[in-house]
Motif scaffolding. Structure first.
Motif, PDB file in Angstrom:
ATOM      1  N   ALA A  92     -22.313  12.834  -1.577  1.00  0.00           N
ATOM      2  CA  ALA A  92     -20.974  12.979  -0.997  1.00  0.00           C
ATOM      3  C   ALA A  92     -19.954  12.523  -2.013  1.00  0.00           C
ATOM      4  O   ALA A  92     -20.284  11.897  -3.032  1.00  0.00           O
ATOM      5  CB  ALA A  92     -20.857  12.153   0.288  1.00  0.00           C
ATOM      6  N   GLU A  93     -18.709  12.845  -1.754  1.00  0.00           N
ATOM      7  CA  GLU A  93     -17.637  12.426  -2.659  1.00  0.00           C
ATOM      8  C   GLU A  93     -17.540  10.910  -2.650  1.00  0.00           C
ATOM      9  O   GLU A  93     -17.956  10.245  -1.699  1.00  0.00           O
ATOM     10  CB  GLU A  93     -16.310  13.038  -2.214  1.00  0.00           C
ATOM     11  CG  GLU A  93     -15.818  12.551  -0.864  1.00  0.00           C
ATOM     12  CD  GLU A  93     -14.434  13.071  -0.515  1.00  0.00           C
ATOM     13  OE1 GLU A  93     -13.933  12.726   0.577  1.00  0.00           O
ATOM     14  OE2 GLU A  93     -13.861  13.813  -1.327  1.00  0.00           O
ATOM     15  N   PRO A  94     -17.026  10.327  -3.741  1.00  0.00           N
ATOM     16  CA  PRO A  94     -16.884   8.867  -3.795  1.00  0.00           C
ATOM     17  C   PRO A  94     -16.084   8.352  -2.603  1.00  0.00           C
ATOM     18  O   PRO A  94     -15.066   8.945  -2.212  1.00  0.00           O
ATOM     19  CB  PRO A  94     -16.131   8.649  -5.123  1.00  0.00           C
ATOM     20  CG  PRO A  94     -16.433   9.855  -5.940  1.00  0.00           C
ATOM     21  CD  PRO A  94     -16.557  10.988  -4.971  1.00  0.00           C
ATOM     22  N   LEU A 135     -10.886   2.258  -2.675  1.00  0.00           N
ATOM     23  CA  LEU A 135      -9.819   2.854  -3.480  1.00  0.00           C
ATOM     24  C   LEU A 135      -9.819   4.379  -3.437  1.00  0.00           C
ATOM     25  O   LEU A 135      -8.760   4.999  -3.573  1.00  0.00           O
ATOM     26  CB  LEU A 135      -9.939   2.382  -4.937  1.00  0.00           C
ATOM     27  CG  LEU A 135      -9.833   0.877  -5.169  1.00  0.00           C
ATOM     28  CD1 LEU A 135     -10.023   0.558  -6.644  1.00  0.00           C
ATOM     29  CD2 LEU A 135      -8.498   0.329  -4.679  1.00  0.00           C
ATOM     30  N   LEU A 136     -10.998   4.972  -3.275  1.00  0.00           N
ATOM     31  CA  LEU A 136     -11.123   6.428  -3.281  1.00  0.00           C
ATOM     32  C   LEU A 136     -11.827   6.889  -2.013  1.00  0.00           C
ATOM     33  O   LEU A 136     -12.749   6.223  -1.539  1.00  0.00           O
ATOM     34  CB  LEU A 136     -11.916   6.891  -4.508  1.00  0.00           C
ATOM     35  CG  LEU A 136     -11.276   6.638  -5.869  1.00  0.00           C
ATOM     36  CD1 LEU A 136     -12.259   6.992  -6.975  1.00  0.00           C
ATOM     37  CD2 LEU A 136      -9.986   7.436  -6.027  1.00  0.00           C
ATOM     38  N   PRO A 137     -11.461   8.039  -1.460  1.00  0.00           N
ATOM     39  CA  PRO A 137     -10.315   8.860  -1.834  1.00  0.00           C
ATOM     40  C   PRO A 137      -9.001   8.252  -1.348  1.00  0.00           C
ATOM     41  O   PRO A 137      -9.002   7.268  -0.609  1.00  0.00           O
ATOM     42  CB  PRO A 137     -10.604  10.175  -1.111  1.00  0.00           C
ATOM     43  CG  PRO A 137     -11.337   9.739   0.125  1.00  0.00           C
ATOM     44  CD  PRO A 137     -12.194   8.582  -0.305  1.00  0.00           C
ATOM     45  N   ARG A 138      -7.886   8.837  -1.768  1.00  0.00           N
ATOM     46  CA  ARG A 138      -6.591   8.361  -1.307  1.00  0.00           C
ATOM     47  C   ARG A 138      -6.450   8.589   0.187  1.00  0.00           C
ATOM     48  O   ARG A 138      -7.067   9.481   0.768  1.00  0.00           O
ATOM     49  CB  ARG A 138      -5.467   9.066  -2.072  1.00  0.00           C
ATOM     50  CG  ARG A 138      -5.388   8.675  -3.541  1.00  0.00           C
ATOM     51  CD  ARG A 138      -4.247   9.367  -4.237  1.00  0.00           C
ATOM     52  NE  ARG A 138      -2.968   9.061  -3.613  1.00  0.00           N
ATOM     53  CZ  ARG A 138      -1.803   9.582  -4.006  1.00  0.00           C
ATOM     54  NH1 ARG A 138      -1.773  10.460  -5.007  1.00  0.00           N
ATOM     55  NH2 ARG A 138      -0.678   9.254  -3.399  1.00  0.00           N
ATOM     56  N   SER A 139      -5.625   7.753   0.811  1.00  0.00           N
ATOM     57  CA  SER A 139      -5.473   7.808   2.264  1.00  0.00           C
ATOM     58  C   SER A 139      -4.949   9.168   2.713  1.00  0.00           C
ATOM     59  O   SER A 139      -4.047   9.741   2.089  1.00  0.00           O
ATOM     60  CB  SER A 139      -4.513   6.700   2.727  1.00  0.00           C
ATOM     61  OG  SER A 139      -5.034   5.434   2.419  1.00  0.00           O
ATOM     62  N   ARG A 140      -5.522   9.657   3.810  1.00  0.00           N
ATOM     63  CA  ARG A 140      -5.129  10.950   4.370  1.00  0.00           C
ATOM     64  C   ARG A 140      -4.947  10.835   5.877  1.00  0.00           C
ATOM     65  O   ARG A 140      -5.492   9.920   6.507  1.00  0.00           O
ATOM     66  CB  ARG A 140      -6.195  12.019   4.078  1.00  0.00           C
ATOM     67  CG  ARG A 140      -6.513  12.212   2.607  1.00  0.00           C
ATOM     68  CD  ARG A 140      -7.683  13.171   2.421  1.00  0.00           C
ATOM     69  NE  ARG A 140      -8.071  13.303   1.021  1.00  0.00           N
ATOM     70  CZ  ARG A 140      -7.529  14.171   0.175  1.00  0.00           C
ATOM     71  NH1 ARG A 140      -6.580  14.998   0.611  1.00  0.00           N
ATOM     72  NH2 ARG A 140      -7.924  14.239  -1.078  1.00  0.00           N
ATOM     73  N   CYS A 141      -4.229  11.775   6.431  1.00  0.00           N
ATOM     74  CA  CYS A 141      -4.116  11.863   7.880  1.00  0.00           C
ATOM     75  C   CYS A 141      -5.468  12.290   8.443  1.00  0.00           C
ATOM     76  O   CYS A 141      -6.027  13.305   7.992  1.00  0.00           O
ATOM     77  CB  CYS A 141      -3.027  12.872   8.270  1.00  0.00           C
ATOM     78  SG  CYS A 141      -2.970  13.235  10.047  1.00  0.00           S
TER      79      CYS A 141
END
Length: 280
Positions: free
Chosen positions: A53-55, A59-65
């Protein structure tokens, strides 16, 4: 001198607001990081390849709705102010943003203000700021997931003992050490007594570690008032949630938030104030 005290406390409160924004990230992501780690360890034991899966870390990933995936821009992430400016809604999809986010920021700012007001810009003041941030984070994670991560409880315990040894706190090392031992063993004994009598688990091992950490910070004498406060308030909240049908599946509530609340109360008012508050 009072003017300098006010300035230091206000700066601490502002820093607390910013840190509170990060604590919201920790509360949301740390349990998910633990789940991923457990899944990877299970896959390794089974001899299978873990799911890639993605990191995903603090810190990662940047915050999203969480509703539309809109990436939160820097000016939408200013503590409290962005929430007010956005009127508690996502700028892209207008989904509601939980008011808990600014509440955590304000609570962290208030706690940092109180710590630096009382102890000033000293190593003691900074230590108690860290203590307050850790307890607030643990309380929220436990309430959401019934987990008390070792990544927070164990450093909290060790810093309490080290702080006592280096005289960052007013608790003698002897009292801190036996507070740690008594805090862990008391809940461990209660856990096993309840399990042997009922066949059920009344609490988790994270509660033992959290109570041991409180013993390290306040000494063994403070354990009784703190456990009394946590138990009384926990029982009242549990009964209220039962009558309002607010209990989660299984009919239980986590104990960690009430231990954390007792610890914060002891920090602000002193352990003896807890006894007076509950009429003892």
């Amino acid at each position: 001198m009072p003017e300098l005290q006010w300035m230091v406390a206000l700066l601490g409160g502002l820093f607390g607001l910013m840190l509170g924004s990060f604590l919201n990230v920790v509360v949301h992501r740390l349990p998910k990081m633990m789940e991923r780690q457990w899944a990877a360890e299970y896959a390794e034991m089974q001899g299978t390849e873990p799911v890639t899966a993605e990191p995903f870390n603090l810190l990662l990933p940047r915050s999203r709705c969480p509703h539309c995936g809109h990436q939160i821009r820097w000016f939408e992430n200013i503590p409290v102010l962005s929430y007010l400016f956005l009127r508690g809604k996502c700028s892209a999809c207008s989904a509601k943003i939980s008011p808990r986010y600014p509440a955590v920021e304000l609570a962290t700012g208030a706690l940092f203000f109180l710590c630096l007001w009382q102890w000033g810009p000293t190593i003691t003041g900074l230590a108690w700021c860290g203590f307050a941030a850790a307890l607030l984070t643990l309380a929220l994670i436990d309430w959401d997931t019934t987990l008390l991560p070792d990544d927070i409880t164990l450093p909290l315990l060790w810093v309490g003992l080290i702080g006592s040894a280096l005289q960052w706190t007013a608790v003698p090392l002897f009292a801190a050490l036996w507070g740690c031992v008594a805090g862990y063993m008391s809940l461990w004994i209660i856990y096993w007594a309840f399990k042997l009598l009922t066949g059920k688990e009344g609490m988790g091992y994270g509660d033992f570690k959290l109570f041991a950490a409180l013993g390290a910070w306040f000494g063994w004498e403070a354990l009784v008032p703190m456990i009394l406060m946590a138990s009384v308030i926990g029982a009242v909240v549990g009964i209220a949630m039962k009558f309002s049908s607010g209990l989660r599946e299984g009919g239980y509530i986590p104990f960690g938030p009430f231990l954390a609340g007792a610890g914060l109360t002891a920090m602000v008012f002193g352990p003896n104030a807890i006894l007076h508050a509950i009429g003892l």
